[in-house]
Write a protein that holds these residues in place. Sequence first.
Motif, mmCIF file in Angstrom:
data_model
loop_
_atom_site.group_PDB
_atom_site.id
_atom_site.type_symbol
_atom_site.label_atom_id
_atom_site.label_comp_id
_atom_site.label_asym_id
_atom_site.label_seq_id
_atom_site.Cartn_x
_atom_site.Cartn_y
_atom_site.Cartn_z
ATOM 1 N N HIS A 43 -2.092 29.022 -24.956
ATOM 2 C CA HIS A 43 -1.778 28.178 -23.806
ATOM 3 C C HIS A 43 -1.580 26.722 -24.205
ATOM 4 C CE1 HIS A 43 -5.791 26.319 -23.671
ATOM 5 N NE2 HIS A 43 -6.316 27.514 -23.854
ATOM 6 N N ALA A 49 -6.830 24.168 -18.390
ATOM 7 C CA ALA A 49 -5.999 25.150 -19.075
ATOM 8 C C ALA A 49 -6.836 26.313 -19.584
ATOM 9 C CB ALA A 49 -5.260 24.496 -20.240
ATOM 10 N N GLY A 54 -2.537 30.037 -17.882
ATOM 11 C CA GLY A 54 -1.283 29.712 -18.537
ATOM 12 C C GLY A 54 -0.328 30.886 -18.672
ATOM 13 N N TRP A 55 -0.884 32.104 -18.704
ATOM 14 C CA TRP A 55 -0.065 33.276 -19.005
ATOM 15 C C TRP A 55 -0.199 34.401 -17.986
ATOM 16 C CZ3 TRP A 55 3.290 32.150 -22.650
ATOM 17 C CH2 TRP A 55 2.956 31.196 -23.621
ATOM 18 N N ALA A 70 -4.581 36.722 -24.579
ATOM 19 C CA ALA A 70 -4.401 35.314 -24.224
ATOM 20 C C ALA A 70 -5.722 34.591 -24.449
ATOM 21 C CB ALA A 70 -3.943 35.175 -22.781
ATOM 22 N N GLN A 272 6.519 25.007 -17.815
ATOM 23 C CA GLN A 272 5.938 26.344 -17.934
ATOM 24 C C GLN A 272 6.977 27.363 -17.469
ATOM 25 O OE1 GLN A 272 2.128 27.237 -16.209
ATOM 26 N NE2 GLN A 272 1.015 26.127 -17.775
#
Length: 310
Positions: A43, A49, A54-55, A70, A272
């Motif tokens: 990330h 975060a 982030g994913w 992740a 992003q």
Amino acid sequence: MHNDEYASRSVVVPHVRAMRENVYGVHTHYVEAGEGEPVILVHGGGPGASGASGWGRLLPLLSGEFRVLAIDLLGSGYSDKPLVDYSFQTLVDHVAGFIDVLGLSRVRLVGNSQGAYVAMKYALDHPARVRQVGVIATGTLATAVGLRDGGHALPLPRFDGSRASLEDFLRLIVNDPRHLSDRLVDARYDVASLPGHREMLDSLWDYRRLLVQDSDQQQVFSVRERLAQLSVPWTMIWGADDRTAPLASLGTGMRELYPEVPFHVVEGAGHQAQTDAPQEVADVLLAFFRSVGVMEGQGQRPEVADTWAK
């Protein structure tokens, strides 16, 4: 697969080396889904975060063919937040320890923003351990090869501990406000409020300023010559409407420096791209991964000691 259909785990990463030779054992949190060859998602930075935030929209789309992990980088998410001097190399070393502890080999890495630099620096430091790398919208990596944005990038607001400043940050990196749900903001604010997280942000802020002045730090950070010689296949993905690492300056500069590297522009996406347009990003990455192929008999999940559900 629904966005929540992944496992949440932690693992102890021992003997990770940080700046100034700090050595410590780090409890490292990550989310995981799928089976097969490993893909590590790294990330970006900023308040709150984590791997999940982030994913979260991309991870399920990759997990049908790969074992996707992740990571919460050191100081972020639900990983430990020791009070050390942070640098980008601190985070690279943390990823290296994570991969070692899980017993992974020939990994694929995908990083966004600051995390793209971390993923690529790991590949440069450990090329025999990496099959492919995907980088998404990374001003950090662009800076590390000598590019400058020419004043076109909007500065990221500094987190002051308030939810409002966190929302300002998210609105700058995600273009589609529909993806900034209360649930996402709450999750990031919970992480941003954890002890040690803001200290990590401040330490990295100081490190970025040090980079401008300290030639020794610049030498560690710079990758322009090394990246030109990298034998590991890599690809770049950039949001057409990225406001913090603009396509017109940094993205185009990266494409011109490395014309042999596949470069994909995601229309309408911001910094992003994996959040604004997860299906398109997944399609690009999966096609790239398949171009190298899946190794016969590889990707079996190792037995991992010291893991637990979080």
